[in-house]
Write an enzyme that holds these catalytic residues in place. Structure first.
Site, PDB file in Angstrom:
ATOM      1  CE1 TYR A 147      -3.819   2.405   0.647  1.00 22.81           C
ATOM      2  CE2 TYR A 147      -2.337   3.377   2.275  1.00 22.81           C
ATOM      3  CZ  TYR A 147      -3.488   3.441   1.510  1.00 22.81           C
ATOM      4  OH  TYR A 147      -4.301   4.549   1.600  1.00 22.81           O
TER       5      TYR A 147
ATOM      6  CE  LYS B 283      -3.491   5.364  -1.605  1.00 22.93           C
ATOM      7  NZ  LYS B 283      -4.473   5.978  -2.513  1.00 22.93           N
TER       8      LYS B 283
END
Length: 243
Positions: free
Chosen positions: A140, A144
């Site tokens: 994740y 990002k």
């Protein structure tokens, strides 16, 4: 009045941003990943102009979504809000990185683009090691970091577009959890502000915002060579070149 397309607007921050923009009198087109969620989106944002359906984990569906957006007409603002968390790595890369890349490359250029990143990008790996072959290792945080790089690459290559990234904070949404400590209102209002405000602080490009203020970000995101490597990898994997 602006026309705005918001990905992932069936619930969470995307839905809240859509409600706020509709209340201000803007034309908002929603997005949901399936028909059931599309109905939910329109029920919860009754003033929305339309809702489009696409599963952003699919390259082909994402390409089709871009074509449908273009068929509607010109959009002033695109908010790349959709995202997933705590799912398999391939899905993380597909939705959080590849989908905004494809939509950016294929949708007719708007005046403003907003990408949702996260403070967690600071733990992302900026080297893109083996990304072209091993998207199943994308965390994740990596995704990002990648979407922040995408926003900055767009700002550099398309100077006529205001392209910025936002950290909405750890807010109490379905993704963030009920116990999240950050301010939910601030979480979505930064998107709204960047989308339509005439404040000189909002009419900028290549910036990273947290609660309407420019914030510290991973310095490697400014590396032009890594940005271009990311664009090349996404282009290779999707078959969609970045013009």
């Amino acid at each position: 009045m602006a026309r705005i397309f918001i990905t992932g607007s069936a619930d969470g921050l995307g839905q809240l941003a859509a409600k706020s923009l509709v209340a201000q009198g803007h034309q908002v087109v929603l997005h949901a990943r399936n028909a059931e969620r599309a109905k939910l989106a329109l029920d919860n944002v009754p003033g929305a102009e339309h809702v489009l359906i696409a599963d952003l984990s699919s390259i082909e569906e994402t390409k089709k979504l871009a074509a449908e957006v273009n068929a509607i007409g010109h959009f002033d603002v695109i908010i790349h809000n959709a995202g997933v968390y705590q799912v398999p790595a391939n899905l993380t890369f597909a939705v959080n990185t590849m989908a905004p890349y494809i939509l950016t490359a294929l949708i007719h250029r708007p005046e403003r683009m907003i990408y949702l990143s996260s403070e967690m990008h600071m733990q992302g790996n900026p080297e893109l090691v083996d990304l072209a072959y091993k998207t199943d290792q994308t965390s994740y945080s990596d995704s990002k970091m990648q979407v922040l790089m995408l926003s900055r690459a767009v700002a550099r290559r398309w100077p006529e577009v205001f392209s910025n990234a936002v950290d909405p904070g750890w807010v109490p949404t379905k993704m963030g959890g009920a116990g999240a400590p950050d301010n939910l209102e601030e979480g979505f209002q930064t998107q709204v502000w960047l989308a339509v405000s005439d404040d000189k602080e909002a009419r900028v490009s290549g910036r990273y915002f947290y609660h309407r203020k420019e914030a510290k970000y991973l310095a490697a995101a400014d590396d032009i060579h890594i940005q271009d490597k990311l664009l090349a990898i996404c282009g290779q994997l999707s078959g969609v070149p970045f013009s």
